[in-house]
Design a protein around this motif. Sequence first.
Motif, PDB file in Angstrom:
ATOM      1  N   GLY A 293      -7.151   3.876  10.357  1.00 35.11           N
ATOM      2  CA  GLY A 293      -6.057   3.239   9.388  1.00 35.11           C
ATOM      3  C   GLY A 293      -6.577   1.854   8.573  1.00 35.11           C
ATOM      4  O   GLY A 293      -6.127   1.952   7.314  1.00 35.11           O
ATOM      5  N   SER A 294      -7.487   1.121   9.290  1.00 33.27           N
ATOM      6  CA  SER A 294      -7.978   0.296   8.435  1.00 33.27           C
ATOM      7  C   SER A 294      -8.861   0.486   7.481  1.00 33.27           C
ATOM      8  O   SER A 294      -9.006   0.099   6.259  1.00 33.27           O
TER       9      SER A 294
ATOM     10  N   VAL B 278      -8.563   3.207   5.809  1.00 35.22           N
ATOM     11  CA  VAL B 278      -7.869   3.788   4.796  1.00 35.22           C
ATOM     12  C   VAL B 278      -7.519   2.564   3.793  1.00 35.22           C
ATOM     13  O   VAL B 278      -7.385   2.760   2.465  1.00 35.22           O
ATOM     14  N   ALA B 279      -7.016   1.727   4.393  1.00 29.64           N
ATOM     15  CA  ALA B 279      -6.528   0.397   3.693  1.00 29.64           C
ATOM     16  C   ALA B 279      -7.413  -0.122   2.874  1.00 29.64           C
ATOM     17  O   ALA B 279      -7.250  -0.482   1.807  1.00 29.64           O
ATOM     18  N   ALA B 280      -8.900  -0.361   3.347  1.00 26.54           N
ATOM     19  CA  ALA B 280     -10.112  -0.610   2.748  1.00 26.54           C
ATOM     20  C   ALA B 280     -10.149   0.087   1.476  1.00 26.54           C
ATOM     21  O   ALA B 280     -10.520  -0.067   0.559  1.00 26.54           O
TER      22      ALA B 280
ATOM     23  N   MET C  54       0.977  -1.312   0.076  1.00 22.57           N
ATOM     24  CA  MET C  54      -0.059  -0.018  -0.156  1.00 22.57           C
ATOM     25  C   MET C  54       0.761   1.243  -0.113  1.00 22.57           C
ATOM     26  O   MET C  54       0.374   2.404  -0.156  1.00 22.57           O
TER      27      MET C  54
ATOM     28  N   ASP D 173      -7.556  -0.420  -1.125  1.00 22.80           N
ATOM     29  CA  ASP D 173      -7.712  -1.602  -1.707  1.00 22.80           C
ATOM     30  C   ASP D 173      -8.652  -1.453  -2.767  1.00 22.80           C
ATOM     31  O   ASP D 173      -8.938  -2.245  -3.978  1.00 22.80           O
TER      32      ASP D 173
END
Lengths: 309, 89
Positions: free
Chosen positions: A33-34, A36-38, A13, A41
């Motif tokens: 943060g999770s 933002v990761a989603a 990422m 993705d």
Amino acid sequence: MSNKKQHILEHPMDDLLRMDRIPHIWCPGCGLGSDVAAFADGLKRAEVDFDKVAVVSGIGCTGRVAGYIKLDSYHTTHGRAIPFATGLKLANRDLTVVVFSGDGDLFAIGGNHLIHAARRNLDINVICVNNFIYGMTGGQNAPTTPLGAYSSTAPFGNYEAPFNLVGITAAAGANYVARWTTVQARRLSQSIATAAKKKGFCFIEVVSPCATVFARKNKGGTGLDLMKEFRNRTVIDHKADPTQIPLTMDDEIVCGEFVNREDPTFWENVQNGIKDQVEKNADWEKIQSEKNKRLYKKTLKYEGSRDIG
Amino acid sequence: MKQWERPFGRSKPETVKGEVKIVEDRCKGCGFCVEYCPCDVLELSDKFNKKGYHPPYAEKLEECTACKLCEMICPDFAIFVIEKEEEID
Ligand SMILES: Cc1ncc(C[n+]2csc(CCOP(=O)(O)OP(=O)(O)O)c2C)c(N)n1
Ligand code: SF4
Ligand code: SF4
Ligand code: SF4
Ligand SMILES: [Mg+2]
């Protein structure tokens, strides 16, 4: 290469993050943060051109997303992410404009902007992180704080009924409305991908743990404890009526894609309006000229019921 | 289309295996990856990272199927997984 550099491994990422600002300021156990990761993705899944995506945030812990994501981004004043995004989208209609902001930013100070952008069916995507509170400023009551929850401005428990975010946006006219929690990372990312490809106002509510403020005020334990609780309370029901599924302190969290329709967007309506106007004016000129006036009369046929037979 | 695997045939099913990479100094020890790994691969270690948190380690690496859920759920971009193809014996 120095030893220190070799230590830092390449995370897949990293290309979508401003690495000079990582590690981020979010607390341990915060869901942001999770989320933002989603988001990263989801954008990869949608295979959109990253040069054609712009992220707009307001103020708050969630508002910092605009500063961490390595895309064209803008960190607006509190509550004004939607007005900025409106101008950005209408002036650059080939951009995918994503507003990524908090519940307080989008529904308290920025509440009217959001409702009217949904009403106009403006072609933008809104990801609203609902942590039930004003995280950044120390846990004041938000318009999303559930009845009975404690916050620093509701020391005896909140007695203001909260907004149901998916209900409001669905009723206001959004083309796409979904709700997930941070735990359903994959479904959230899929929704973000769907929204990235979809026309019109797309709204995604992400119920996300605020470990430091909401959990502490409500004896909710750590961020992980909140995640476990969300998971236990989640029911996935795509057919649920979004206006009937408010969030409370301990009832089910109904998640799903509740609205997915193809109503004309604001810009399509603008274009249709202009087209009608142009056509009307053209006809008007035709009718104005003497020659056409006669022609018009000649070709006029009455087909009303009184003229037949 | 091949429907059945030959019982004593030479063709062995291929499964994807993962190689877990942890950027230890980014971790804030939240435990999301440990809790949500569907194959219970990860554990929090006893050692401290630069920031004073306990980063995870792959306790049962052989169980990892490279589903990459840990990578998606980590709020600090501290864990990721590389696929490696292997044949089961
Ligand atoms: C005009 C203005 N009023 C008030 C503030 C103070 N303020 C900063 S963040 C915030 C609330 C943010 O809440 P939310 O959008 O839920 O974000 P979170 O921190 O929970 O992610 C407030 C009231 C401000 N920055 N500007
Ligand atoms: S205060 Fe809450 S929302 Fe803000 S970073 Fe900390 S845990 Fe996240
Ligand atoms: S990739 Fe999947 S199986 Fe492997 S460690 Fe991560 S969550 Fe567990
Ligand atoms: S999810 Fe990330 S930050 Fe949390 S314990 Fe695992 S590696 Fe560390
Ligand atoms: Mg908030």
